[in-house]
Scaffold this active site. Structure first.
Site, PDB file in Angstrom:
ATOM      1  N   ARG A  15     -63.396  -3.792 -26.281  1.00 47.60           N
ATOM      2  CA  ARG A  15     -63.138  -3.233 -24.948  1.00 47.60           C
ATOM      3  C   ARG A  15     -63.855  -3.986 -23.826  1.00 47.60           C
ATOM      4  O   ARG A  15     -63.552  -3.776 -22.648  1.00 47.60           O
ATOM      5  CB  ARG A  15     -63.538  -1.751 -24.918  1.00 47.60           C
ATOM      6  CG  ARG A  15     -62.520  -0.840 -25.591  1.00 47.60           C
ATOM      7  CD  ARG A  15     -62.946   0.609 -25.545  1.00 47.60           C
ATOM      8  NE  ARG A  15     -63.949   0.900 -26.569  1.00 47.60           N
ATOM      9  CZ  ARG A  15     -64.614   2.045 -26.640  1.00 47.60           C
ATOM     10  NH1 ARG A  15     -64.412   2.994 -25.739  1.00 47.60           N
ATOM     11  NH2 ARG A  15     -65.491   2.247 -27.609  1.00 47.60           N
ATOM     12  N   ALA A 379     -84.482 -34.115  13.160  1.00 46.22           N
ATOM     13  CA  ALA A 379     -83.169 -33.563  12.838  1.00 46.22           C
ATOM     14  C   ALA A 379     -82.205 -34.657  12.404  1.00 46.22           C
ATOM     15  O   ALA A 379     -82.231 -35.774  12.915  1.00 46.22           O
ATOM     16  CB  ALA A 379     -82.609 -32.831  14.049  1.00 46.22           C
ATOM     17  N   ASN A 385     -80.340 -41.157  -1.653  1.00 44.33           N
ATOM     18  CA  ASN A 385     -81.034 -41.394  -2.925  1.00 44.33           C
ATOM     19  C   ASN A 385     -80.104 -41.797  -4.069  1.00 44.33           C
ATOM     20  O   ASN A 385     -80.574 -42.086  -5.164  1.00 44.33           O
ATOM     21  CB  ASN A 385     -81.806 -40.133  -3.337  1.00 44.33           C
ATOM     22  CG  ASN A 385     -80.884 -38.932  -3.525  1.00 44.33           C
ATOM     23  OD1 ASN A 385     -79.942 -38.740  -2.762  1.00 44.33           O
ATOM     24  ND2 ASN A 385     -81.160 -38.117  -4.526  1.00 44.33           N
ATOM     25  N   SER A 404     -85.346 -38.634  14.562  1.00 44.48           N
ATOM     26  CA  SER A 404     -84.072 -37.942  14.355  1.00 44.48           C
ATOM     27  C   SER A 404     -82.962 -38.912  13.985  1.00 44.48           C
ATOM     28  O   SER A 404     -82.924 -40.053  14.473  1.00 44.48           O
ATOM     29  CB  SER A 404     -83.686 -37.179  15.621  1.00 44.48           C
ATOM     30  OG  SER A 404     -84.594 -36.130  15.864  1.00 44.48           O
TER      31      SER A 404
END
Length: 459
Positions: A15, A379, A385, A404
């Site tokens: 079930r 930012a 990588n 940034s």
């Protein structure tokens, strides 16, 4: 008195509509059979025997060295399952707990009380029972005027009077070990299901005038056996209520416990604050006075003291004291954020170590990097990588300033106190105390914009 335990875990669980063995479906982060083993440990069994059948190797892998195993090739009823343990237990002096592996809510305290009750009353068998508001479908416990158990009657066989009885059989028992296997030799499949019922052993003992008792659970929820997804969700709800309740008793604040989801192996120190819609999974640990805000999702994370996680995801990583993460940050596995680090909105960290007091405020990817202390990451910084085949390492020294929109193409070492100019592509090492500029030269063509279609003079 020596205790033994038989755990019934051979069924498929039709079930459940699943290829996974029923007992391996999870409740609050671990399988149902693991919950049962944790509770069974409260009676310190000298020997545990698990009856396995459907996808037996999967069950063995989860249970591991906690138990001996016996294979039930055909599932021919609960009595037949217990018969399978004869080679492991027959002839031993002591008392044997028989419990289903799909009963995750039974507590160790209740099992210990059951075994003590059995021993103190010198019963040959003791049934664990519960009081059900709606007993329909359960086997009823019928007692005489002296409150002694006279029989267990199934729903389909119960008289009108017996159907009014609310004390039900949970399917958990304690037996005198020797007498159990002697009685099992006398049960038959002469019933509607054509199976060997363990309950028939109770009838044999009563016919012989032997003492059968019943110990009633205080909490009916503990008796829940999971046979389908509906019951599984109910078990999940009850278990999470228990978990959250215990954390609150221990000094954790829940803004809305009903919408906070915590696995059973999660560890929370006092004064932790959890907002709604927080999920803490696996072996996550959260240190004192940390706050996890709405929508955060942590898996096997280790979080220090005075940390704030804001609407972020952290997986298999370490976050030290006084760190702030988020909103909407993703800390991927094998990352380590040191003390006082700030990881801001839409920053992703993967397999990287970030040193003390380093800040990465927004829109940045740090992958396979070792970042020193006191670094400022502007930012839009990307550590590239991966070349499509291999991952490469990047090292950034203490107090470096990453401008940034810098793209650092690994492998690269950026020295201490070095600076990368905003908008630079860095593909060579940057010595300490140096400024690296890696961008195309800007050329201004005066008056050229007048010739462009978008210029106001052209409209």
């Amino acid at each position: 008195m020596t205790n033994y335990a038989i755990i019934l875990a051979a069924g498929k669980g039709t079930r459940m509509k699943s290829d996974l063995p029923k007992v391996l479906h999870q409740v609050a982060g671990i399988s149902m059979v693991e919950h049962v083993f944790r509770s069974v440990s409260a009676i310190n069994p000298a020997k545990k025997v698990t009856i396995i059948g459907h996808k037996a190797d999967l069950v063995k892998d989860v249970v591991g060295e906690q138990s001996h195993f016996v294979l039930q090739k055909e599932q021919l009823g609960t009595g037949h399952a217990v018969m399978m343990a004869e080679a492991e237990l027959a002839g031993l002096e002591g008392q044997t707990l028989v419990i289903a592996g799909d009963t995750p809510l039974i507590t160790g305290e209740s099992l210990k009380n059951l075994v003590d009750f059995h021993s103190n009353h010198k019963n040959v068998a003791t049934i664990l029972t519960a009081e059900a508001d709606n007993p329909f479908g359960y086997g009823r416990i019928i007692r005489n005027q002296n409150d002694e158990v006279t029989k267990i009657v199934e729903q389909k066989d119960a008289s009108d009077f017996e159907q009014q009885v609310k004390e039900i059989n949970t399917g958990t028992y304690v037996f005198d070990n020797k007498r159990l296997f002697e009685a099992l030799k006398n049960i038959t499949t002469n019933n509607a299901q054509g199976e060997y019922y363990l309950t028939d052993v109770i009838g044999i003992f009563k016919q012989l005038g032997e003492k059968v008792g019943a110990y009633k659970l205080r909490d009916f929820d503990e008796s829940l056996g999971v046979n389908d997804r509906v019951a599984l969700s109910r078990a999940e709800r009850v278990m999470r209520q228990r978990i959250n309740h215990q954390h609150m008793v221990n000094g954790v604040s829940f803004i809305d416990p009903k919408t906070t989801y915590i696995d059973i192996d999660v560890s929370l120190d006092s004064e932790v604050i959890l907002e709604p819609n927080v999920t803490l999974k696996g072996k996550t640990k959260v240190g004192q006075a940390s706050t996890i805000t709405n929508g955060s999702y942590l898996v096997d994370a280790t979080i220090g003291k005075n940390v704030t996680i804001t609407a972020s995801m952290i997986e298999e990583s370490i976050v030290e004291d006084n760190v702030t993460v988020g909103p909407y940050a993703h800390i991927r596995p094998q990352s380590h954020l040191s003390q006082n680090v700030h990881i801001g909105n839409f920053v992703e960290v993967k397999s990287s170590t970030v040193g003390k007091n380093t800040k990465s405020g927004h829109l940045t990817y740090l992958g396979n990097a070792t970042i020193g202390s006191g670094v400022n990451i502007g930012a839009g910084t990307i550590i590239a990588n991966y070349d499509g085949q291999n991952k490469f390492k990047t090292t950034v020294g203490d107090n470096a300033f990453i401008g940034s929109n810098s793209t650092i193409i690994a492998p690269v070492n950026v020295g201490e106190n070095a600076i990368t100019a905003a908008g630079s592509t860095i593909h060579q090492d940057v010595p300490e105390d140096s400024l690296a500029i890696g961008r195309g030269r800007q050329v201004n063509k005066e008056g050229y914009a007048v010739k462009m279609p978008h210029h106001p003079s052209q409209k």
